[in-house]
Structures are given as C-alpha cells and as structure tokens.
Design a protein around this motif. Structure first.
Motif, mmCIF file in Angstrom:
data_model
loop_
_atom_site.group_PDB
_atom_site.id
_atom_site.type_symbol
_atom_site.label_atom_id
_atom_site.label_comp_id
_atom_site.label_asym_id
_atom_site.label_seq_id
_atom_site.Cartn_x
_atom_site.Cartn_y
_atom_site.Cartn_z
ATOM 1 N N THR A 15 0.832 -1.209 0.000
ATOM 2 C CA THR A 15 0.000 0.000 0.000
ATOM 3 C C THR A 15 0.859 1.247 0.000
ATOM 4 O OG1 THR A 15 -1.737 -1.169 1.219
ATOM 5 C CG2 THR A 15 -1.819 1.248 1.228
ATOM 6 N N PHE A 16 1.910 1.240 0.818
ATOM 7 C CA PHE A 16 2.831 2.382 0.852
ATOM 8 C C PHE A 16 3.493 2.575 -0.500
ATOM 9 C CE2 PHE A 16 7.348 3.523 1.202
ATOM 10 C CZ PHE A 16 7.216 4.849 1.604
ATOM 11 N N LEU A 17 3.947 1.462 -1.106
ATOM 12 C CA LEU A 17 4.615 1.560 -2.399
ATOM 13 C C LEU A 17 3.669 2.068 -3.475
ATOM 14 C CD1 LEU A 17 6.689 -1.751 -2.371
ATOM 15 C CD2 LEU A 17 7.493 0.554 -1.903
ATOM 16 N N PHE A 18 2.392 1.625 -3.411
ATOM 17 C CA PHE A 18 1.412 2.077 -4.392
ATOM 18 C C PHE A 18 1.146 3.578 -4.256
ATOM 19 C CE2 PHE A 18 -3.074 2.757 -5.617
ATOM 20 C CZ PHE A 18 -2.970 2.436 -6.965
ATOM 21 N N LEU A 19 1.001 4.041 -3.011
ATOM 22 C CA LEU A 19 0.786 5.475 -2.788
ATOM 23 C C LEU A 19 2.005 6.284 -3.228
ATOM 24 C CD1 LEU A 19 -0.948 5.391 0.717
ATOM 25 C CD2 LEU A 19 -2.006 5.850 -1.495
ATOM 26 N N GLU A 111 6.491 1.534 -15.840
ATOM 27 C CA GLU A 111 7.820 1.108 -15.415
ATOM 28 C C GLU A 111 7.982 1.195 -13.903
ATOM 29 O OE1 GLU A 111 10.306 3.582 -17.796
ATOM 30 O OE2 GLU A 111 9.542 2.718 -19.658
ATOM 31 N N LEU A 112 7.398 2.225 -13.291
ATOM 32 C CA LEU A 112 7.432 2.312 -11.830
ATOM 33 C C LEU A 112 6.646 1.160 -11.205
ATOM 34 C CD1 LEU A 112 7.043 6.150 -11.183
ATOM 35 C CD2 LEU A 112 9.030 4.731 -10.660
ATOM 36 N N PHE A 113 5.511 0.837 -11.810
ATOM 37 C CA PHE A 113 4.711 -0.278 -11.296
ATOM 38 C C PHE A 113 5.517 -1.575 -11.376
ATOM 39 C CE2 PHE A 113 1.751 -3.812 -11.924
ATOM 40 C CZ PHE A 113 0.949 -3.667 -10.795
ATOM 41 N N ASN A 115 8.896 -1.872 -11.453
ATOM 42 C CA ASN A 115 10.049 -1.862 -10.548
ATOM 43 C C ASN A 115 9.640 -1.890 -9.085
ATOM 44 O OD1 ASN A 115 11.539 -1.679 -12.863
ATOM 45 N ND2 ASN A 115 12.399 0.328 -12.450
ATOM 46 N N VAL A 116 8.649 -1.082 -8.729
ATOM 47 C CA VAL A 116 8.289 -0.925 -7.316
ATOM 48 C C VAL A 116 7.394 -2.056 -6.825
ATOM 49 C CG1 VAL A 116 7.136 0.572 -5.654
ATOM 50 C CG2 VAL A 116 8.551 1.578 -7.447
ATOM 51 N N ILE A 117 6.417 -2.452 -7.632
ATOM 52 C CA ILE A 117 5.442 -3.447 -7.181
ATOM 53 C C ILE A 117 5.822 -4.862 -7.627
ATOM 54 C CG2 ILE A 117 3.020 -4.109 -7.160
ATOM 55 C CD1 ILE A 117 3.567 -1.445 -5.812
ATOM 56 N N LEU A 118 5.883 -5.075 -8.934
ATOM 57 C CA LEU A 118 6.101 -6.431 -9.436
ATOM 58 C C LEU A 118 7.467 -6.981 -9.037
ATOM 59 C CD1 LEU A 118 4.547 -6.203 -13.019
ATOM 60 C CD2 LEU A 118 3.480 -6.930 -10.867
ATOM 61 N N ARG A 119 8.474 -6.140 -9.125
ATOM 62 C CA ARG A 119 9.810 -6.616 -8.756
ATOM 63 C C ARG A 119 9.882 -6.937 -7.268
ATOM 64 N NH1 ARG A 119 15.279 -3.078 -9.253
ATOM 65 N NH2 ARG A 119 13.924 -1.705 -8.088
ATOM 66 N N THR A 120 9.253 -6.095 -6.449
ATOM 67 C CA THR A 120 9.234 -6.354 -5.003
ATOM 68 C C THR A 120 8.492 -7.644 -4.685
ATOM 69 O OG1 THR A 120 9.299 -3.983 -4.554
ATOM 70 C CG2 THR A 120 8.579 -5.421 -2.760
ATOM 71 N N LEU A 121 7.349 -7.851 -5.343
ATOM 72 C CA LEU A 121 6.595 -9.089 -5.137
ATOM 73 C C LEU A 121 7.411 -10.310 -5.558
ATOM 74 C CD1 LEU A 121 2.988 -8.144 -6.320
ATOM 75 C CD2 LEU A 121 3.699 -8.774 -4.014
ATOM 76 N N SER A 122 8.117 -10.189 -6.675
ATOM 77 C CA SER A 122 8.937 -11.309 -7.143
ATOM 78 C C SER A 122 10.037 -11.634 -6.139
ATOM 79 C CB SER A 122 9.550 -10.956 -8.501
ATOM 80 O OG SER A 122 10.403 -11.979 -8.951
ATOM 81 N N GLN A 123 10.661 -10.594 -5.596
ATOM 82 C CA GLN A 123 11.710 -10.821 -4.596
ATOM 83 C C GLN A 123 11.149 -11.463 -3.334
ATOM 84 O OE1 GLN A 123 13.219 -6.837 -4.223
ATOM 85 N NE2 GLN A 123 14.530 -6.981 -6.034
ATOM 86 N N LEU A 124 9.976 -11.021 -2.889
ATOM 87 C CA LEU A 124 9.355 -11.598 -1.701
ATOM 88 C C LEU A 124 8.935 -13.045 -1.947
ATOM 89 C CD1 LEU A 124 7.158 -8.592 -0.513
ATOM 90 C CD2 LEU A 124 9.212 -9.477 0.600
ATOM 91 N N ARG A 125 8.397 -13.288 -3.131
ATOM 92 C CA ARG A 125 7.973 -14.660 -3.451
ATOM 93 C C ARG A 125 9.160 -15.606 -3.471
ATOM 94 N NH1 ARG A 125 5.552 -13.535 -7.792
ATOM 95 N NH2 ARG A 125 7.181 -14.116 -9.292
ATOM 96 N N THR A 126 10.270 -15.132 -4.063
ATOM 97 C CA THR A 126 11.465 -15.964 -4.111
ATOM 98 C C THR A 126 12.016 -16.212 -2.715
ATOM 99 O OG1 THR A 126 12.029 -15.084 -6.293
ATOM 100 C CG2 THR A 126 13.797 -16.136 -5.050
ATOM 101 N N ALA A 393 16.447 5.264 -5.100
ATOM 102 C CA ALA A 393 17.139 4.819 -6.311
ATOM 103 C C ALA A 393 17.031 3.306 -6.467
ATOM 104 C CB ALA A 393 18.610 5.243 -6.262
ATOM 105 N N ASN A 394 17.254 2.574 -5.388
ATOM 106 C CA ASN A 394 17.161 1.111 -5.445
ATOM 107 C C ASN A 394 15.727 0.640 -5.604
ATOM 108 O OD1 ASN A 394 19.936 0.753 -5.144
ATOM 109 N ND2 ASN A 394 19.804 0.725 -2.907
ATOM 110 N N LEU A 395 14.779 1.442 -5.085
ATOM 111 C CA LEU A 395 13.370 1.060 -5.156
ATOM 112 C C LEU A 395 12.776 1.320 -6.527
ATOM 113 C CD1 LEU A 395 10.771 0.140 -3.644
ATOM 114 C CD2 LEU A 395 10.380 2.559 -3.098
ATOM 115 N N MET A 396 13.078 2.487 -7.092
ATOM 116 C CA MET A 396 12.429 2.927 -8.325
ATOM 117 C C MET A 396 13.155 2.465 -9.587
ATOM 118 S SD MET A 396 11.663 6.816 -7.064
ATOM 119 C CE MET A 396 11.481 7.399 -8.736
ATOM 120 N N TYR A 397 14.450 2.225 -9.478
ATOM 121 C CA TYR A 397 15.239 1.921 -10.672
ATOM 122 C C TYR A 397 15.855 0.523 -10.591
ATOM 123 C CZ TYR A 397 15.021 6.963 -11.518
ATOM 124 O OH TYR A 397 14.591 8.243 -11.733
#
Length: 472
Positions: A15-19, A111-113, A115-126, A393-397
């Motif tokens: 939710t924080f990342l989406f906002l 691209e933000l979606f 990097n911020v959402i899908l990439r984070t979800l992938s890292q958490l899932r892994t 920088a690490n979150l968005m890019y």
C-alpha cells in the motif's frame, strides 16, 4: 497466525509503495504540463511560442497590407497561410499534450509499477515461497557459463552502464564478444575483466565440460565513434578477419542531454551506418538460429509526435541533420525524437531487407527504468544524492545488470515473422509502442529526408533496399 502477520505486513508495504508511485506519477504529470510540453513546442515549432503581442502585431500587419494593396490576392493568401499555420500549431500542441500523457501512463507509470510493485513481489515470493531447490538453481545460474558458441556478438557503447553488463552476459552465454566503444582504455580494461571472470567460472555441468579445457569465448575491443560515419566501416573491417560468424548486433550506444545535432547523429545515424556495414557479415550459424539485430530503445519515444519535421530540413540548402541547432537538448525532446526514429529505422529494416537467406530478426528493446551513469549525469549530483540517500534509487530503478538482462533476453525469444514488430520491455515482448513507430509512410519519409543523405555513399545498401512490401 505467523502467516497472517506476514501477509498483513506485506500488504501494508505494498500500500505504501502504491501510494508512493501515485505521488511520483502526479509529480511527473505536473512537470510535463508545466515544463516539457512548452519546451518541446518551442523546439519543434518556434512559431508556437510567440507572445500574444507578437501574434497581434503580425495580424495587424496583414490587415494593413490588405487595406493598402490594391490587389488583395497576396493579402488573402497571407491571411490564409497565417490561419493554417495557427491551426497546425494548435494541432501539434494538442498532440504533444496527448503524447505526454501517453508517456506518463504507458512509460513512467508502467515502469514504476514494474520496478516498485512487481519486482518487489517477485523478490518476496522468491525469498519466502520458492523451494530450496529453486533458490539454489537461481544462485547457481550466476556461477556457471555456457560453452563457447563460436558466434560473434557486437555490443556498442559497452564500456559502461548496461552496455558493459550486456558484454558480460553475452560472454557467459558463450558468444565471442566484440566491445565497440570510443574509450580504448576502459574497453581494454573490460576485456581483461571479462576474461578473468570466465577463467574462474566453470561450465554448466549438463554440457559435460570443465573449465580446465581452456575453451573460452573470445573477448575483444574495437574503437567505435557513433558520430563518425566511417567508424562503422572500421568496425566491419576488424571483423572480417575473425573465424566465427557474426550473429548478434546490439545497437546500445546513445547519449542524452547533449547537443541536439549530436544526439541525432549518435542515436540514429550511428546505428544505421553500423547496421548497414555489418549486415553482409551476418550469416546463419550451424545451429540454425537466426541472426539478430537489437536496437535499444526508450519509453521516451512515446513523447515524440514525429521523428522529424520537414520545416527544419533543407534550410539554406543544408541537409536536415546539419540544420539542427547545436544547442543542448535540455528537455530531452530531441532524445525522444531520436528513439522514435530508431524504431522507425527498425520498421524499414523489417520491411525492406531482401527476404534472402538468412533472414535477419530485428528487435526493439527497452530495458525499463535503469539507474545508469547516463541517467545520473543528466539529473545532476543533487538529485542523485537525494535518491541514493533515501533509498528511492534502489526502489524505483533497476540495476545495470537487470537492465542488461532485459535486453539480452530478447535472444531467447521464438523466431518472429520478418515484418512483425517485436518490442521488448522489461525483458518481455509485447511492450507498448507508439503507433508512429510502425508507420510505413513516416518511416519512408524519415529515410528520404534524414537517414539517406547521411549514409548513402558511405556504406553499401542491402540488395533490394527501398522496395516496399509489395515489391514496387
């Protein structure tokens, strides 16, 4: 209960990342409305930025001519021309606003979606849900290399950013890599670095080879200046003496925020010249894969209304390229045009290359938002320090390594139809591309007015070049 708490914490983070993403998107849209659109309009159509007073004065002059001149034909023509010009300006301004919204939604927001959402979800899932064997396989994928393919891959602009990581990736895939760049010192240092890593990295066990056999891909450097026309011929000449066939060309070299004329030369004319120079060397390898050209693009092409304007061409008998000003491309409007133009060049390659053997695959690929030296140099030290310190920088890019994987993964795709546009974004085909990028009419105009005057007489054009899809 522990699983419930874990999911709850993840949902709060998302939710924080989406906002955060919505806030960033709102800021980008506001900046586009107040800055970029106005600056683009000024560069493409200088008449569009005249003050109301100047327009009023011109209208008065036209009226005066109409009253004083007995023959009112010229005055009427002047009025009609003025009205037509105003309508063109308004139409262009409206299209620019629409394209900026298109870029904000399908470019920045998407691209933000990712990097911020899908990439984070992938890292958490892994991290939490992947099996131990799966995690081990992912770790080992970075510890092994493929045996040599005995095929050549050329990467331009490969001494920094995603280019250097692409050179690493291709070498570990077994390609003989040719690093084409302007900095000889950095290029040779990169060659030594990759060779050193290959020697300490074992071959995948499934290939029944070991690192002791001494069979490694060949890594070499050739000096290449994308803004020097005959530099492409030098690269082609250096490859003719090599034993392996050339099967991959990645046009990665590019600049941003520099001179408008230089931006077009490096980002468009350079890739066109090098592609034509190397096409005769691209042959079908024994294993049956199709030779591939990958033009590295950018979502910034969504901003451009057109790759060039006829109003800018042939001023005082000069070519369109030489008519471009040497002023800095501060608003990146010319950068956006150059990336759209490169995609239109890809369209010409797909449509006009003779359907001979071997057929050449032409891909456009955008790595996504990547934290590259090119980007950092443009946004400035203060912004870089802020983004780095806050962790944004690490979150968005993406990292340069992730960006390189997104481009090179195009080589893993299934063969495509020769005239079909395949646009990779974030390593996946089917990215959102501007309709202008596949317009045959616009691409032909680009060739006639911009590319052809710069390349004809320097490189030999392919057989059948210029014939349309119906063979006319």
């Amino acid at each position: 209960f522990c699983s419930y708490i874990c999911v709850l914490k993840m949902s709060k983070s998302l939710t924080f990342l989406f906002l955060l993403q919505l806030t960033i998107l709102r800021f980008v849209a506001s900046a586009l409305a107040n800055s970029n659109d106005t600056q683009n309009n000024r560069d493409l159509h200088p008449a569009a930025t005249r003050s109301k007073l100047q327009v009023r004065d011109e209208a008065s002059q036209i009226k005066t001519v109409a009253l004083d001149e007995p023959a009112t034909g010229n005055a009427a023509s002047a009025v009609a021309a003025s009205r037509s010009k105003s309508r063109t300006v308004e139409s262009t301004r409206s299209k620019m606003k629409s394209n900026n919204v298109r870029w904000a939604i399908h470019g920045i927001a998407t691209e933000l979606f990712h990097n911020v959402i899908l990439r984070t979800l992938s890292q958490l899932r892994t991290r939490f849900f992947a099996s131990k064997q799966k995690r081990l396989e992912m770790q080992n994928s970075q510890r092994f290399r493929h045996p040599p393919k005995h095929e050549i891959a050329v990467v331009t602009g490969a001494t920094g950013g995603i280019g250097s990581k692409m050179a690493h990736d291709l070498a570990f895939r077994g390609y003989d890599v040719v690093i084409a760049a302007r900095d000889a010192f950095r290029g040779k240092a990169l060659v030594e670095e990759i060779e050193g890593m290959l020697k300490v990295t074992p071959v995948e066990e499934r290939n029944n080879k070991s690192s002791e056999d001494g069979d490694f891909p060949t890594i070499s450097f050739v000096q290449y200046h994308a803004d020097v026309p005959r530099s492409a011929l030098d690269v082609a000449s250096s490859l003719k003496g090599l034993d392996s066939p050339l099967t991959v060309l990645i046009n990665n070299a590019g600049i941003m925020g520099k001179s408008r004329q230089l931006t077009m030369k490096v980002n468009l004319i350079g890739p066109a010249l090098l592609t034509f120079a190397l096409l005769p060397l691209m042959v079908k390898p024994a294993r049956g894969a199709r030779p591939t050209v990958i033009n590295v693009g950018s979502s910034a092409h969504l901003r451009a209304t057109e790759s060039f304007t006829l109003e800018e061409s042939h001023e005082n008998g000069r070519s369109w390229m030489n008519s471009l000003p040497d002023t800095a491309d501060d608003d990146l409007s010319t950068y956006a045009q150059s990336k759209l133009a490169l995609m239109q060049f890809s369209t010409l390659l797909r449509c006009w290359l003779a359907k001979g053997d071997p057929p050449i695959q032409i891909f456009d690929a955008h790595p996504g938002l990547v934290w590259t030296p090119l980007l950092r140099n443009h946004i400035g030290d203060k912004a870089v320090a802020t983004l780095t310190k806050t962790g944004l920088a690490n979150l968005m890019y993406k990292s340069s390594l992730e960006g390189a994987h997104a481009i090179v993964s195009a080589l893993d795709s299934a063969p495509a139809k020769s005239e079909e546009q395949i646009y990779f974004v974030n390593g996946r085909p089917g990215g959102y591309a501007a309709s202008e990028s596949i317009s045959i009419d616009a691409s032909v105009q680009l060739w006639a007015h911009v590319i052809a005057p710069e390349v004809e007489g320097i490189v030999e054009l392919p057989k059948g070049w210029g014939l349309d899809t119906e063979g006319r």
